[in-house]
Design an enzyme around this catalytic site. Structure first.
Site, PDB file in Angstrom:
ATOM      1  CG  HIS A   9      -0.287   0.162   2.526  1.00  0.00           C
ATOM      2  ND1 HIS A   9      -0.062   1.396   3.107  1.00  0.00           N
ATOM      3  CD2 HIS A   9       0.216  -0.748   3.405  1.00  0.00           C
ATOM      4  CE1 HIS A   9       0.531   1.233   4.284  1.00  0.00           C
ATOM      5  NE2 HIS A   9       0.713  -0.060   4.484  1.00  0.00           N
ATOM      6  CG  ASP A  12      -2.926   4.039   2.617  1.00  0.00           C
ATOM      7  OD1 ASP A  12      -2.376   2.988   2.202  1.00  0.00           O
ATOM      8  OD2 ASP A  12      -3.759   4.038   3.534  1.00  0.00           O
ATOM      9  CG  ASP A  20       3.110   0.778   7.570  1.00  0.00           C
ATOM     10  OD1 ASP A  20       2.836   0.158   6.528  1.00  0.00           O
ATOM     11  OD2 ASP A  20       2.307   0.897   8.510  1.00  0.00           O
ATOM     12  CD  GLU A  27      -2.402  -1.366   5.791  1.00  0.00           C
ATOM     13  OE1 GLU A  27      -2.235  -2.325   6.561  1.00  0.00           O
ATOM     14  OE2 GLU A  27      -2.091  -0.198   6.095  1.00  0.00           O
ATOM     15  CD  GLU A  28      -1.439   2.928   7.485  1.00  0.00           C
ATOM     16  OE1 GLU A  28      -1.994   2.493   8.515  1.00  0.00           O
ATOM     17  OE2 GLU A  28      -0.237   2.738   7.238  1.00  0.00           O
ATOM     18  CD  GLU A  71       2.117  -3.640   5.980  1.00  0.00           C
ATOM     19  OE1 GLU A  71       2.893  -3.058   6.768  1.00  0.00           O
ATOM     20  OE2 GLU A  71       1.086  -3.106   5.523  1.00  0.00           O
TER      21      GLU A  71
END
Length: 238
Positions: free
Chosen positions: A93, A95, A124, A158-159, A187
């Site tokens: 991801h 974001d 992240d 994703e967040e 991740e």
């Protein structure tokens, strides 16, 4: 050995990988509300296209999060394999959560100081996404043809649950049992930690009903809070 050839290409591409991660960090894809997704998806798509992938930019049509002000744009790059079976899919991801307080460097500067890359997403997980993009490229540069197709996707939100990102890809059969053999998600769990499978999330609503009673005769009533606490203990116990 094939592995040695691939690792050698990874080492040779080290500066490119770091530069690409830094470029992604400099795009402030803050979620909420979902800023600059389209710009970031385009940069990822351009890099994948430069590596020979067939690239799709995919707006999350039908999701309430996908608006003219904050479009939700995912990207997939697909490298053909020697067969046309289900693909190996690498996902990350792009974001990032809001910056918060306490920064001593520009959170979107993508600075490299003393061998460290600084900025929101350096952990992240824009660095992981850069690693995925160049892992596939290292295979190509090593002159190795994958048996299965290989896909790399950059996804949004994703967040905040991933409903306009990975979930949207799955709902639209871009990730599916028929199309996808395995998914690798880099991740930031640590360099020596590999997880097989992952816990998901399940949202539900519980309504506890009680019965009122006079304070002098509480035994005639039912306390909804007590009932809810029993349910919570059962959930925690699995």
């Amino acid at each position: 050995m094939l592995g040695d050839r691939i690792f050698a290409e990874v080492d040779r591409a080290a500066d490119e990988i770091v530069d690409f991660a830094a470029r992604l960090i400099r795009i402030p894809t803050v979620n909420p509300p979902g800023e600059d997704y389209e710009a970031c998806a385009s940069v990822i798509g351009d890099q994948l296209r430069a590596h020979g992938a067939d690239v799709q930019l995919l707006p999350a049509i039908g999701r309430i999060e996908h608006t003219p002000q904050h479009p939700r744009i995912n990207v997939i790059g697909r490298h053909a394999g020697s067969s046309d079976g289900p693909a190996i899919h690498l996902n990350g991801h792009f974001d990032v959560v809001p910056t918060g307080l306490g920064w001593t460097r520009d959170p979107f500067g993508g600075e490299i100081v003393d061998g460290r890359l600084y900025g929101r997403g350096s952990c992240d997980m824009k660095a992981g996404l850069a690693a995925a993009v160049f892992a596939v490229e290292a295979i190509r540069r090593a002159g190795i043809k994958s048996a299965a197709p290989i896909e790399v996707s950059g996804t949004v939100d994703e967040e905040s649950g991933g409903f306009a990102g990975v979930a949207w890809l799955a709902e639209n059969r871009l990730l599916s049992r028929e199309r996808t053999k395995a998914v690798i998600i880099p991740e930031p769990f640590g360099v020596d930690r590999v997880c097989v499978g992952h816990r998901g999330v399940y949202w539900f609503e519980v309504i506890a009903q009680g019965r009122i009673a006079h304070g002098s005769m509480p035994y005639l009533g039912i306390n909804a809070i007590d009932g809810m606490s029993h349910s919570a203990r059962r959930c925690l116990a699995g």
